[in-house]
Design a protein around this motif. Structure first.
Motif, PDB file in Angstrom:
ATOM      1  N   PHE A  77       0.851  -1.198   0.000  1.00 53.42           N
ATOM      2  CA  PHE A  77       0.000   0.000   0.000  1.00 53.42           C
ATOM      3  C   PHE A  77       0.879   1.238   0.000  1.00 53.42           C
ATOM      4  O   PHE A  77       1.836   1.324   0.767  1.00 53.42           O
ATOM      5  CB  PHE A  77      -0.891  -0.002   1.255  1.00 53.42           C
ATOM      6  CG  PHE A  77      -1.885   1.115   1.283  1.00 53.42           C
ATOM      7  CD1 PHE A  77      -3.127   0.963   0.691  1.00 53.42           C
ATOM      8  CD2 PHE A  77      -1.578   2.316   1.899  1.00 53.42           C
ATOM      9  CE1 PHE A  77      -4.047   2.011   0.715  1.00 53.42           C
ATOM     10  CE2 PHE A  77      -2.490   3.359   1.923  1.00 53.42           C
ATOM     11  CZ  PHE A  77      -3.729   3.204   1.337  1.00 53.42           C
ATOM     12  N   ASN A  78       0.559   2.186  -0.888  1.00 54.66           N
ATOM     13  CA  ASN A  78       1.348   3.418  -0.990  1.00 54.66           C
ATOM     14  C   ASN A  78       0.447   4.592  -0.605  1.00 54.66           C
ATOM     15  O   ASN A  78      -0.430   4.997  -1.366  1.00 54.66           O
ATOM     16  CB  ASN A  78       1.879   3.561  -2.415  1.00 54.66           C
ATOM     17  CG  ASN A  78       2.835   4.715  -2.565  1.00 54.66           C
ATOM     18  OD1 ASN A  78       2.779   5.692  -1.817  1.00 54.66           O
ATOM     19  ND2 ASN A  78       3.725   4.603  -3.543  1.00 54.66           N
ATOM     20  N   ALA A  79       0.719   5.143   0.573  1.00 54.71           N
ATOM     21  CA  ALA A  79      -0.162   6.183   1.131  1.00 54.71           C
ATOM     22  C   ALA A  79      -0.106   7.492   0.350  1.00 54.71           C
ATOM     23  O   ALA A  79      -0.984   8.341   0.529  1.00 54.71           O
ATOM     24  CB  ALA A  79       0.195   6.421   2.593  1.00 54.71           C
ATOM     25  N   THR A  80       0.901   7.629  -0.520  1.00 57.85           N
ATOM     26  CA  THR A  80       0.944   8.876  -1.294  1.00 57.85           C
ATOM     27  C   THR A  80       0.083   8.793  -2.561  1.00 57.85           C
ATOM     28  O   THR A  80      -0.143   9.796  -3.217  1.00 57.85           O
ATOM     29  CB  THR A  80       2.393   9.266  -1.688  1.00 57.85           C
ATOM     30  OG1 THR A  80       2.895   8.264  -2.582  1.00 57.85           O
ATOM     31  CG2 THR A  80       3.293   9.349  -0.468  1.00 57.85           C
ATOM     32  N   LEU A  81      -0.392   7.588  -2.882  1.00 59.53           N
ATOM     33  CA  LEU A  81      -1.277   7.433  -4.048  1.00 59.53           C
ATOM     34  C   LEU A  81      -2.731   7.487  -3.599  1.00 59.53           C
ATOM     35  O   LEU A  81      -3.036   7.282  -2.424  1.00 59.53           O
ATOM     36  CB  LEU A  81      -1.015   6.083  -4.726  1.00 59.53           C
ATOM     37  CG  LEU A  81       0.387   5.825  -5.271  1.00 59.53           C
ATOM     38  CD1 LEU A  81       0.490   4.394  -5.795  1.00 59.53           C
ATOM     39  CD2 LEU A  81       0.732   6.827  -6.365  1.00 59.53           C
ATOM     40  N   GLY A  82      -3.620   7.725  -4.537  1.00 57.63           N
ATOM     41  CA  GLY A  82      -5.047   7.680  -4.217  1.00 57.63           C
ATOM     42  C   GLY A  82      -5.492   6.241  -3.945  1.00 57.63           C
ATOM     43  O   GLY A  82      -4.823   5.284  -4.343  1.00 57.63           O
TER      44      GLY A  82
HETATM   45  C1  LIG Z   1       4.578   5.736  -3.842  1.00 59.49           C
HETATM   46  O1  LIG Z   1       4.124   6.435  -4.980  1.00 59.49           O
HETATM   47  C2  LIG Z   1       4.911   7.572  -5.305  1.00 59.49           C
HETATM   48  C3  LIG Z   1       4.190   8.306  -6.438  1.00 59.49           C
HETATM   49  O2  LIG Z   1       4.023   7.482  -7.557  1.00 59.49           O
HETATM   50  C4  LIG Z   1       6.302   7.115  -5.688  1.00 59.49           C
HETATM   51  O3  LIG Z   1       7.110   8.224  -5.995  1.00 59.49           O
HETATM   52  C5  LIG Z   1       6.903   6.341  -4.525  1.00 59.49           C
HETATM   53  O4  LIG Z   1       8.155   5.802  -4.903  1.00 59.49           O
HETATM   54  C6  LIG Z   1       5.990   5.219  -4.094  1.00 59.49           C
HETATM   55  N1  LIG Z   1       6.483   4.623  -2.879  1.00 59.49           N
HETATM   56  C7  LIG Z   1       6.761   3.327  -2.802  1.00 59.49           C
HETATM   57  C8  LIG Z   1       7.249   2.868  -1.483  1.00 59.49           C
HETATM   58  O5  LIG Z   1       6.589   2.572  -3.727  1.00 59.49           O
END
Ligand SMILES: *[C@@H]1O[C@H](CO)[C@@H](O)[C@H](O)[C@H]1NC(C)=O
Ligand SMILES: *[C@@H]1O[C@H](CO)[C@@H](O)[C@H](O)[C@H]1NC(C)=O
Length: 186
Positions: A77-82
């Motif tokens: 899960f990537n909290a920076t994505l929607g």
């Molecule tokens: C989460 O998503 C952001 C935006 O796409 C990206 O830059 C980042 O590397 C991602 N983080 C991980 C842990 O995959």
């Protein structure tokens, strides 16, 4: 030295060899196993055995069963994505919605995001009225689940609920519990 075949067994009554290990070498990093929707064909929609299945862009066809915050963090899960949460509707036969795999893939293809499919196949089967009876309970359960995402730093505005049929009513109710602060409901 790797163990020989006999060391992988223990003998029962001197006759049966029960394997206690896999025959191949263990992979260097254990991959979390994929979880599919449940089948509820023989049960009659009284129980609400909800599963939250997380799909991420790096592995769009593998559903990760997530319950606790730690599962969510360990499953990519990537909290920076929607985050898109899909809620299906009434399932007369207690089966997985036929459209859902392609839909998940299409969402992940369109944009990097976290896609969470809500499997409430058990509670959505049997007669329509029993499924309707589960709507409030399910909405509360989804709201509790979303709370775990917020704790991980996910903004309410980045959450998009996609509800189909009876699932749309559920989505609306979850949005109500969040006082209209969720990003989008479709
Ligand atoms: C989460 O998503 C952001 C935006 O796409 C990206 O830059 C980042 O590397 C991602 N983080 C991980 C842990 O995959
Ligand atoms: C549900 O039933 C389908 C069709 O019989 C089968 O392919 C699938 O593996 C079953 N899923 C589970 C989780 O048992």
């Amino acid at each position: 030295m790797s163990p020989g075949p006999w060391e992988r067994c223990f003998w029962l009554g001197g006759l049966l060899c029960l394997s206690v290990g896999s025959s191949g070498h263990a992979p260097p990093t254990p991959q979390p196993k994929c979880t599919d929707f449940q089948n509820a064909s023989l049960l009659w929609g009284t129980k609400l055995k909800v599963q939250f299945l997380l799909f991420v862009p790096s592995d769009p066809s593998c559903g990760h069963l997530v319950e606790e915050s730690s599962d969510i963090q360990n499953s990519g899960f990537n909290a920076t994505l929607g985050t898109k949460l899909i809620i299906h509707g009434f399932r007369a036969l207690g089966t997985k919605p036929s459209w859902i795999d392609a839909f998940i893939q299409a969402l992940l293809h369109a944009a990097d995001s976290n896609v969470i499919a809500v499997d409430w196949v058990y509670g959505s089967t049997a007669v329509y009225f029993s499924a309707v009876d589960n709507v409030v309970k399910l909405s509360l359960q989804i709201s509790r689940f979303l709370r775990k995402l917020l704790v991980l730093g996910v903004p309410e505005s980045s959450i998009h609920i996609i509800g189909v049929s009876l699932g749309a009513h559920v989505g609306g109710m979850v949005g109500h519990f969040y006082k209209g602060q969720l990003g989008r409901i479709t």
